[in-house]
Design a protein around this motif. Structure first.
Motif, PDB file in Angstrom:
ATOM      1  N   VAL B 548       0.825  -1.202   0.000  1.00  0.00           N
ATOM      2  CA  VAL B 548       0.000   0.000   0.000  1.00  0.00           C
ATOM      3  C   VAL B 548       0.866   1.261   0.000  1.00  0.00           C
ATOM      4  O   VAL B 548       0.407   2.338  -0.334  1.00  0.00           O
ATOM      5  N   PHE B 549       2.128   1.098   0.317  1.00  0.00           N
ATOM      6  CA  PHE B 549       3.055   2.231   0.263  1.00  0.00           C
ATOM      7  C   PHE B 549       3.006   2.898  -1.105  1.00  0.00           C
ATOM      8  O   PHE B 549       2.936   4.110  -1.213  1.00  0.00           O
ATOM      9  N   THR B 550       3.017   2.069  -2.152  1.00  0.00           N
ATOM     10  CA  THR B 550       3.074   2.611  -3.509  1.00  0.00           C
ATOM     11  C   THR B 550       1.846   3.466  -3.814  1.00  0.00           C
ATOM     12  O   THR B 550       1.880   4.318  -4.682  1.00  0.00           O
ATOM     13  N   LYS B 551       0.747   3.223  -3.122  1.00  0.00           N
ATOM     14  CA  LYS B 551      -0.441   4.040  -3.364  1.00  0.00           C
ATOM     15  C   LYS B 551      -0.477   5.239  -2.422  1.00  0.00           C
ATOM     16  O   LYS B 551      -0.718   6.377  -2.856  1.00  0.00           O
ATOM     17  N   ALA B 552      -0.219   4.998  -1.124  1.00  0.00           N
ATOM     18  CA  ALA B 552      -0.419   6.063  -0.139  1.00  0.00           C
ATOM     19  C   ALA B 552       0.569   7.211  -0.309  1.00  0.00           C
ATOM     20  O   ALA B 552       0.326   8.318   0.157  1.00  0.00           O
ATOM     21  N   ILE B 553       1.670   6.954  -0.998  1.00  0.00           N
ATOM     22  CA  ILE B 553       2.692   7.995  -1.123  1.00  0.00           C
ATOM     23  C   ILE B 553       2.404   8.932  -2.310  1.00  0.00           C
ATOM     24  O   ILE B 553       2.940  10.037  -2.377  1.00  0.00           O
ATOM     25  N   ILE B 554       1.543   8.495  -3.212  1.00  0.00           N
ATOM     26  CA  ILE B 554       1.280   9.304  -4.406  1.00  0.00           C
ATOM     27  C   ILE B 554       0.742  10.678  -4.006  1.00  0.00           C
ATOM     28  O   ILE B 554      -0.188  10.791  -3.210  1.00  0.00           O
ATOM     29  N   GLY B 555       1.340  11.717  -4.563  1.00  0.00           N
ATOM     30  CA  GLY B 555       0.886  13.077  -4.296  1.00  0.00           C
ATOM     31  C   GLY B 555       1.440  13.667  -3.017  1.00  0.00           C
ATOM     32  O   GLY B 555       1.130  14.799  -2.670  1.00  0.00           O
ATOM     33  N   ARG B 556       2.249  12.905  -2.310  1.00  0.00           N
ATOM     34  CA  ARG B 556       2.809  13.427  -1.063  1.00  0.00           C
ATOM     35  C   ARG B 556       4.252  13.864  -1.310  1.00  0.00           C
ATOM     36  O   ARG B 556       4.922  13.336  -2.201  1.00  0.00           O
ATOM     37  N   PRO B 557       4.753  14.801  -0.514  1.00  0.00           N
ATOM     38  CA  PRO B 557       6.174  15.151  -0.655  1.00  0.00           C
ATOM     39  C   PRO B 557       7.080  13.997  -0.253  1.00  0.00           C
ATOM     40  O   PRO B 557       6.694  13.153   0.548  1.00  0.00           O
ATOM     41  N   ILE B 558       8.257  14.003  -0.779  1.00  0.00           N
ATOM     42  CA  ILE B 558       9.177  12.874  -0.606  1.00  0.00           C
ATOM     43  C   ILE B 558       9.550  12.653   0.860  1.00  0.00           C
ATOM     44  O   ILE B 558       9.811  11.519   1.289  1.00  0.00           O
ATOM     45  N   ALA B 559       9.516  13.718   1.675  1.00  0.00           N
ATOM     46  CA  ALA B 559       9.883  13.566   3.086  1.00  0.00           C
ATOM     47  C   ALA B 559       8.918  12.644   3.821  1.00  0.00           C
ATOM     48  O   ALA B 559       9.276  12.023   4.818  1.00  0.00           O
ATOM     49  N   ASP B 560       7.677  12.572   3.327  1.00  0.00           N
ATOM     50  CA  ASP B 560       6.690  11.721   3.995  1.00  0.00           C
ATOM     51  C   ASP B 560       6.971  10.238   3.802  1.00  0.00           C
ATOM     52  O   ASP B 560       6.390   9.402   4.492  1.00  0.00           O
ATOM     53  N   ALA B 561       7.829   9.919   2.844  1.00  0.00           N
ATOM     54  CA  ALA B 561       8.139   8.511   2.610  1.00  0.00           C
ATOM     55  C   ALA B 561       8.684   7.865   3.880  1.00  0.00           C
ATOM     56  O   ALA B 561       8.354   6.736   4.208  1.00  0.00           O
ATOM     57  N   ILE B 562       9.510   8.622   4.606  1.00  0.00           N
ATOM     58  CA  ILE B 562      10.098   8.109   5.850  1.00  0.00           C
ATOM     59  C   ILE B 562       8.995   7.810   6.863  1.00  0.00           C
ATOM     60  O   ILE B 562       8.953   6.738   7.462  1.00  0.00           O
ATOM     61  N   THR B 563       8.101   8.781   7.029  1.00  0.00           N
ATOM     62  CA  THR B 563       7.019   8.614   7.993  1.00  0.00           C
ATOM     63  C   THR B 563       6.166   7.418   7.621  1.00  0.00           C
ATOM     64  O   THR B 563       5.863   6.571   8.454  1.00  0.00           O
ATOM     65  N   LEU B 564       5.783   7.369   6.367  1.00  0.00           N
ATOM     66  CA  LEU B 564       4.887   6.302   5.929  1.00  0.00           C
ATOM     67  C   LEU B 564       5.549   4.937   6.116  1.00  0.00           C
ATOM     68  O   LEU B 564       4.946   4.008   6.649  1.00  0.00           O
ATOM     69  N   LEU B 565       6.791   4.841   5.711  1.00  0.00           N
ATOM     70  CA  LEU B 565       7.455   3.541   5.825  1.00  0.00           C
ATOM     71  C   LEU B 565       7.568   3.121   7.290  1.00  0.00           C
ATOM     72  O   LEU B 565       7.332   1.974   7.643  1.00  0.00           O
ATOM     73  N   SER B 566       7.879   4.080   8.137  1.00  0.00           N
ATOM     74  CA  SER B 566       8.011   3.737   9.547  1.00  0.00           C
ATOM     75  C   SER B 566       6.678   3.340  10.158  1.00  0.00           C
ATOM     76  O   SER B 566       6.632   2.471  11.015  1.00  0.00           O
ATOM     77  N   THR B 567       5.599   3.988   9.741  1.00  0.00           N
ATOM     78  CA  THR B 567       4.323   3.621  10.354  1.00  0.00           C
ATOM     79  C   THR B 567       3.753   2.337   9.757  1.00  0.00           C
ATOM     80  O   THR B 567       2.945   1.683  10.378  1.00  0.00           O
ATOM     81  N   ILE B 568       4.177   1.984   8.546  1.00  0.00           N
ATOM     82  CA  ILE B 568       3.785   0.670   8.022  1.00  0.00           C
ATOM     83  C   ILE B 568       4.630  -0.397   8.700  1.00  0.00           C
ATOM     84  O   ILE B 568       4.166  -1.474   8.998  1.00  0.00           O
ATOM     85  N   ASP B 569       5.868  -0.083   8.960  1.00  0.00           N
ATOM     86  CA  ASP B 569       6.770  -0.932   9.737  1.00  0.00           C
ATOM     87  C   ASP B 569       6.931  -2.332   9.154  1.00  0.00           C
ATOM     88  O   ASP B 569       6.582  -3.319   9.799  1.00  0.00           O
ATOM     89  N   PRO B 570       7.432  -2.433   7.939  1.00  0.00           N
ATOM     90  CA  PRO B 570       7.698  -3.777   7.419  1.00  0.00           C
ATOM     91  C   PRO B 570       9.057  -4.275   7.908  1.00  0.00           C
ATOM     92  O   PRO B 570       9.914  -3.474   8.257  1.00  0.00           O
ATOM     93  N   VAL B 571       9.215  -5.577   7.962  1.00  0.00           N
ATOM     94  CA  VAL B 571      10.547  -6.128   8.206  1.00  0.00           C
ATOM     95  C   VAL B 571      10.919  -6.926   6.969  1.00  0.00           C
ATOM     96  O   VAL B 571      10.148  -7.754   6.488  1.00  0.00           O
ATOM     97  N   VAL B 572      12.066  -6.627   6.419  1.00  0.00           N
ATOM     98  CA  VAL B 572      12.390  -7.158   5.105  1.00  0.00           C
ATOM     99  C   VAL B 572      12.526  -8.675   5.123  1.00  0.00           C
ATOM    100  O   VAL B 572      12.208  -9.355   4.168  1.00  0.00           O
ATOM    101  N   GLY B 573      12.977  -9.206   6.248  1.00  0.00           N
ATOM    102  CA  GLY B 573      13.064 -10.657   6.357  1.00  0.00           C
ATOM    103  C   GLY B 573      11.735 -11.316   6.081  1.00  0.00           C
ATOM    104  O   GLY B 573      11.675 -12.434   5.565  1.00  0.00           O
ATOM    105  N   GLU B 574      10.655 -10.629   6.426  1.00  0.00           N
ATOM    106  CA  GLU B 574       9.351 -11.230   6.220  1.00  0.00           C
ATOM    107  C   GLU B 574       8.762 -10.895   4.852  1.00  0.00           C
ATOM    108  O   GLU B 574       8.089 -11.734   4.254  1.00  0.00           O
ATOM    109  N   THR B 575       9.006  -9.684   4.347  1.00  0.00           N
ATOM    110  CA  THR B 575       8.459  -9.374   3.027  1.00  0.00           C
ATOM    111  C   THR B 575       9.118 -10.258   1.969  1.00  0.00           C
ATOM    112  O   THR B 575       8.475 -10.707   1.039  1.00  0.00           O
ATOM    113  N   ASP B 576      10.403 -10.509   2.122  1.00  0.00           N
ATOM    114  CA  ASP B 576      11.141 -11.255   1.101  1.00  0.00           C
ATOM    115  C   ASP B 576      11.105 -12.757   1.327  1.00  0.00           C
ATOM    116  O   ASP B 576      11.233 -13.533   0.404  1.00  0.00           O
ATOM    117  N   ARG B 577      10.979 -13.122   2.567  1.00  0.00           N
ATOM    118  CA  ARG B 577      11.011 -14.528   2.986  1.00  0.00           C
ATOM    119  C   ARG B 577      12.242 -15.240   2.460  1.00  0.00           C
ATOM    120  O   ARG B 577      12.239 -15.994   1.548  1.00  0.00           O
TER     121      ARG B 577
END
Ligand code: SF4
Ligand code: SF4
Lengths: 230, 577
Positions: B548-577
């Motif tokens: 959902v990151f790819t959608k929620a970030i559209i139209g937002r300034p680039i600085a919000d990417a940090i906030t969004l990613l942190s609040t989604i809080d993925p762990v790469v070990g699990e996304t990639d398996r």
């Protein structure tokens, strides 16, 4: 079904004008300013790992504390009955079978080269026991599978090395590790087949470094269950 | 168990004629439909008010083996928020193709890409069917049954090998000289171009894969118009280790250490989801004491994970002190976990059938000590952040995720709850002792970053509540109560702590646990009784939440990417398996 709504309240004018949010934050900061240092100065100070810690492996020797089935296992696998001080390993490879990465083990046994009338004729001994710890997940399944409580995990955690070769431990090395561990922490006891002693502590209480990590306010360890005794 | 009732599913059979309903011993209800009716049927399930399967959970493929015809089967798992039950819909992927689901649920996009990547199944109508985890020029599909576990070693790579004083080391002491393929720079360039075929503006910003702000190895592509994001795509897979493939090639208990290494921040919760699924397939009920210990440990691990999240999140937004404070508490929790299980990080404490050892002397005292201390600490964190004006302006109304998105993308965990959806597996499935403890589900109002922050803070408090109840309950138990399943008949049903000789019956199961990062589900399909799984699918909450990151970030300034990613809080070990 309990649902609790959380939501934002906007900043009030008073908060905004008098910088109440910053002042409150500073209060917390100042509160912490006078606390003692809680970091451990590794490597000059070290925390003693708990008894259950899963570190580098070791192979125990026969020392009179074997479990009751030990002799029958030795007989069943046609192993030369070990003398005190010799390894407990009977080369059954149960540890390898329980390991998620079985290829890290290299276990071999050989028939003894003795004449036919010798009492040990036809019996075997374990000759090779190599473990490649660079592939190990330190999961502890091998120790739980070993029928003779031979393979254990010790409290050693610093196994860095310059070459890959040094990560492969052979049977002499493993035996030495276990012997040293036993002399160091004998009374805290290690894993025997997952039957842990009931008074085995969460942490060694003689360890004073750990207090630092706990703000010098360690919990007092007591029994978990009403019928448990120390 | 939260599955649609067979009677209700049978009504589908009457209505359409073609669906074949079946229920497994484990409770799973699945419906098989022909491929040409697949979309029509799913559309009905989604839109019909009586069934209302609005929420997309997972899509995957089963490879039945080279000799079978048809060979590949598509599996879709859906959830109904209204009725709180799930369903599995299956269809055969004839000619190695399936129709796309992306018109029904946008969240199917990544799942379909993964299915193409891993199985080579083409999805007709998918907007950009590129690989998900591997690079574009990789020639194989690794989860197919004819792909060997160790990979195809076709690349000569002597540089990894070690020589000591001139002589090369062999065997256990060294690596093979032939390795599985690795991507070159050209491969990566092709991959990147394929992921974002049309640029709309001048600048494409690459963020990651090795940026500290990405919390792991995620590679972001931002198509920027000034400061504002116009398009975004994510390249993951740098930490892909083929955990699903491993799950199909190791024994049942032996797989638990591998689950530790998926979401390494909350390893206990990963173990939990897996053992729940395996126990359900085995059809066993674990001892009472094990249930309460597991519940307590899982909540401890949730607090541990949320503390790391809070620390790094605040650190990324510039509040450095927070990181030091949360790591202090985290250290104590890790100390307790280490004393109980023997490891701080890759814990491997749970087993199929219970836990591998009882609590050591003093464990409950230490846990009581920490949960007495924690509420005050959490208040401290909140005074530093919650009302802080910088914190408010960096988080409030930033990157809103709507309720619609939650169902569309299969969002779970705190991300779903932040958007006001009280989706919590602990309440839905009531696994282990969760049916008997009291706690509330915190939900947000607007679905912005600030709500996700508040939800997680409240979750920590609720976890403390659960742990209190667990400790009280455990105190009343006896030291002699079993902590591991005791089989009535060793010959019929063998459950061992070390996992040797343990077989699971044929059948299929889907079970999940509420991870700090969302719903982690294991779908296990077993063809016949076996020492290993035929198909081990891991439904990763972090994977779907990241999408959902790819959608929620559209139209937002680039600085919000940090906030969004942190609040989604993925762990790469699990996304990639
Ligand atoms: S600790 Fe686990 S991975 Fe390591 S040797 Fe033992 S069983 Fe194998
Ligand atoms: S399980 Fe124990 S006795 Fe058997 S081979 Fe391994 S270390 Fe030796």
């Amino acid at each position: 079904m309990g649902v609790k709504k959380v939501g934002a309240k906007p900043q009030t004018l008073v908060e905004k004008i008098f910088f109440l949010d910053f002042i409150k934050g500073l209060k917390t900061t100042i509160k912490h300013l006078w606390k003692k240092v809680i970091t451990v100065d590794f490597p000059y100070e070290v925390v003693t790992p708990p008894p259950r810690f899963r570190g580098v492996h070791g192979l125990r020797t026969v020392d009179g504390t074997e479990n009751p089935e030990f002799d029958s296992w030795v007989k069943r696998l046609k192993i030369k009955p070990p003398e005190p001080g010799e390894t407990r390993c009977i080369a059954c490879k149960f540890c390898q079978a329980a390991c998620p990465v079985p290829e890290l083990f290299d276990i071999q046994s050989e028939k003894l080269d003795v004449p036919e009338d010798h009492p040990h004729y036809g019996l075997k001994v374990m000759t090779v026991f190599n473990m490649d710890l660079s592939k190990c997940t330190f999961c502890g399944l091998c120790t739980q599978a070993c029928p003779t409580d031979c393979i254990i995990m010790t409290d050693i955690y610093d196994l860095s090395s310059y070459t890959r070769r040094n990560w492969v431990l052979d049977k002499d090395m493993l035996t030495q590790i276990a012997n040293e561990f036993a002399s160091r922490r004998r009374d805290e006891k290690f894993d025997q087949h997952s039957q842990w002693r009931e008074d085995q502590k969460l942490w060694p209480e003689y360890d004073k470094t750990r207090e630092k990590l706990w703000d010098f306010n360690m919990p007092k360890l007591g029994p978990n269950y009403h019928d448990q005794t120390a | 168990m939260s599955w649609i009732s067979v009677e209700k599913a049978k009504r589908l059979e009457e209505r359409f004629g073609y669906p074949k309903v079946s229920q497994d011993k484990s409770g799973v209800v699945s419906v098989e439909v022909p491929k040409d009716k697949f979309i029509e049927f799913l559309k009905f399930l989604k839109e019909d008010k009586e069934y209302d399967f609005r929420m997309f959970l997972d899509l995957t493929i089963i490879d039945h083996g080279e000799k079978e015809d048809p060979r590949f089967q598509g599996v879709v798992i859906l959830f109904s928020p209204t009725y709180q039950y799930r369903i599995i819909v299956k269809t055969w992927a004839l000619d190695e193709t399936l129709p796309t689901l992306t018109n029904l649920w946008k969240g199917a996009k990544w799942a379909e890409r993964e299915a193409w990547d891993m199985f080579g199944i083409k999805f007709e109508g998918h907007e950009n069917l590129v690989r998900m985890l591997l690079w574009e020029t990789y020639p194989y599909h690794p989860l197919r049954k004819d792909f060997p576990l160790e990979g195809i070693k076709d690349t000569y790579l002597p540089s990894l090998n070690e020589t000591l004083r001139g002589d090369s080391l062999e065997g256990l002491f060294n690596y093979d000289r032939m390795h599985t393929a690795i991507p070159t720079m050209e491969d990566l360039e092709i991959t990147q171009k394929k992921r974002m075929p049309v640029k709309t503006s001048q600048i494409v910003l690459n963020w990651g894969p090795l940026h500290p702000g990405t919390h792991g190895t995620i590679w972001f592509l931002f198509d920027l118009d000034g400061e504002y994001v116009k398009q975004c795509d994510i390249i993951i897979g740098q930490l892909h280790r083929g955990v699903e493939k491993l799950g199909e090639n190791v024994n049942w208990q032996q797989f638990i250490p591998y689950t530790d290494r998926m979401d390494y921040i909350a390893a206990i919760n990963e173990n939990h989801a897996y053992v729940l699924a395996a126990e359900k397939l085995l059809g066993i009920e674990i001892p009472e004491k094990a249930k309460w210990i597991r519940t307590m440990m899982a909540e401890l691990s949730r607090i541990n994970s949320h503390l790391l999240w809070l620390g790094t999140y605040a650190l990324d937004l510039g509040a450095l002190t927070m990181f030091l404070y949360t790591f202090r508490e985290r250290e104590k929790i890790m100390d307790i976990i280490e004393g109980i299980s023997g490891a701080r990080f890759t814990i491997n404490y749970f087993r199929i059938g219970g836990v591998f050892a009882d609590l050591p002397y003093g464990a409950l005292d230490a846990i009581e000590h920490i949960i007495k201390d924690l509420p005050e600490r959490i208040n401290d964190y909140e005074t530093l952040l919650t009302r802080n004006r910088i914190w408010l302006s960096r988080n409030k109304d930033v990157c809103i995720i709507t309720e619609e998105d939650v169902y569309d993308y299969g969002l779970t965990g705190a991300v779903a709850r932040g958007s006001g959806v009280p989706y919590d597996i602990r309440k839905i499935d009531k696994y282990d002792a969760y049916g008997e403890v009291e706690f509330d589900i915190p939900v947000g109002e607007t679905g912005d970053s600030y709500d996700r922050y508040l939800v997680r803070m409240e979750e920590m408090r609720q976890s403390i509540r659960i742990i209190q109840q667990c400790v009280a309950k455990l105190r009343k138990m006896s030291k002699n109560d079993p902590y591991f399943f005791q089989t009535p008949d060793e010959k019929k049903l063998k459950v061992t702590i070390d996992g040797r000789g343990m077989k699971l019956p044929a059948g299929e199961v889907y079970a999940s646990s509420d991870n700090p990062r969302g719903e982690l589900g294991f779908y296990i399909y077993n063809k016949k009784d076996g020492l290993k799984a035929h198909r081990m699918r891991i439904r990763s909450g972090a994977f779907y939440n990241l999408q959902v990151f790819t959608k929620a970030i559209i139209g937002r300034p680039i600085a919000d990417a940090i906030t969004l990613l942190s609040t989604i809080d993925p762990v790469v070990g699990e996304t990639d398996r």
